[in-house]
Design a protein around this motif. Structure first.
Motif, short mmCIF file in Angstrom:
data_model
loop_
_atom_site.label_atom_id
_atom_site.label_comp_id
_atom_site.label_asym_id
_atom_site.label_seq_id
_atom_site.Cartn_x
_atom_site.Cartn_y
_atom_site.Cartn_z
N ASN A 76 0.85 -1.19 0.00
CA ASN A 76 0.00 0.00 0.00
C ASN A 76 0.89 1.25 0.00
N GLU A 77 0.31 2.42 0.12
CA GLU A 77 1.10 3.66 0.00
C GLU A 77 2.14 3.76 1.11
N ASP A 100 3.54 1.26 2.85
CA ASP A 100 4.58 0.26 2.60
C ASP A 100 5.51 0.73 1.48
N VAL A 146 3.77 1.39 -5.50
CA VAL A 146 2.55 0.87 -4.91
C VAL A 146 2.12 -0.38 -5.68
N GLY A 147 1.70 -1.40 -4.95
CA GLY A 147 1.29 -2.64 -5.57
C GLY A 147 2.39 -3.68 -5.70
#
Length: 255
Positions: A189-190, A192, A200-201
């Motif tokens: 996520n943002e 992380d 992201v992702g």
């Protein structure tokens, strides 16, 4: 021979064999010393030798040896309880310098899902920690730790940028004797992505852990997210022996 002496010899023999396998003295496919050779080497009876060999078979490191010499099957080392549960201890044993950058530590009421995970009533106070973990000063893992206040009060009094929370809890007398882990994958996520310096992702290796006292009280519910090229998990298992690993189906709605 006393039971304590037998246990000490069994541990000594098992440790010797594990170390020899891990360091490559015995390679996969190599024959191990016979029972007679090991009894002479350790001035032991056959009982401790057989116990040590049985343990290594259960760990998947050696063959059954029935009717033939025992051989090495794999050289993946086993780890202690401390190595598995403590990121800092794992790094130290791998000659890696662990580090941490705390994003926040807070006391808050537990929302429904967290309360269920910690087996406490909704709204009970918990202590939560959000940290970036480093290996040789390189971002490696994001951890989200949650503790019931009974145990989390030790975390509130601890400088979480100074080192291992696990070790601090042990030093404070908290009885951490059992853990369960669920390992899966999740997209960054943002938060992380920012901390781990990835898009992201990006797929991350997620380890959700719960820790218990010997009496069964829940100490911690955590969510650790590793860069998959920084860490992996390996487990040996052999037919006829129980494994601590369980393969379960996942409800996609839970992810």
């Amino acid at each position: 021979m006393t039971q304590q002496r037998t246990r000490q010899q069994y541990d000594e023999i098992a440790h010797y064999l594990r170390t020899a396998i891990r360091e490559g003295y015995f390679q996969p496919g190599d024959e191990l010393p016979s029972e007679a050779e090991l009894t002479r080497k350790f001035t032991s009876s056959r009982g401790p030798v057989r116990q040590a060999m049985s343990t290594l078979r259960t760990e998947g490191l050696i063959s059954s040896g029935r009717g033939r010499r025992t051989v090495v099957l794999d050289n993946v080392p086993t780890q202690s309880f401390d190595d598995i549960i403590s990121f800092s201890q794992w790094c130290h044993n791998a000659d890696i310098v662990p580090g941490q950058r705390t994003q926040w530590v807070t006391r808050r009421p537990a929302e429904k899902s967290l309360a269920a995970s910690l087996r406490i009533p909704d709204g009970d106070p918990v202590v939560s920690v959000f940290r970036l973990r480093l290996m040789d000063d390189v971002p490696t893992m994001v951890e989200r730790l949650n503790y019931p206040l009974e145990f989390g009060r030790h975390v509130l009094a601890f400088d979480t940028d100074s080192g291992s929370i696990y070790q601090e809890l042990i030093d404070q007398g908290v009885d951490i004797s059992r853990t369960s882990r669920t390992i899966d994958a999740i997209g960054a996520n943002e938060d992380d992505a920012t901390l781990l310096e990835v898009p992201v992702g990006t797929p991350l290796l997620r380890v959700r852990r719960r820790a218990f006292t010997g009496a069964g009280a829940l100490i911690e519910s955590s969510d650790d997210r590793y860069l998959p090229w920084k860490a992996s998990f390996t487990m040996n298992s052999t037919r006829g022996n129980p494994s601590s690993m369980a393969l379960t189906s996942t409800n996609l709605g839970d992810i």
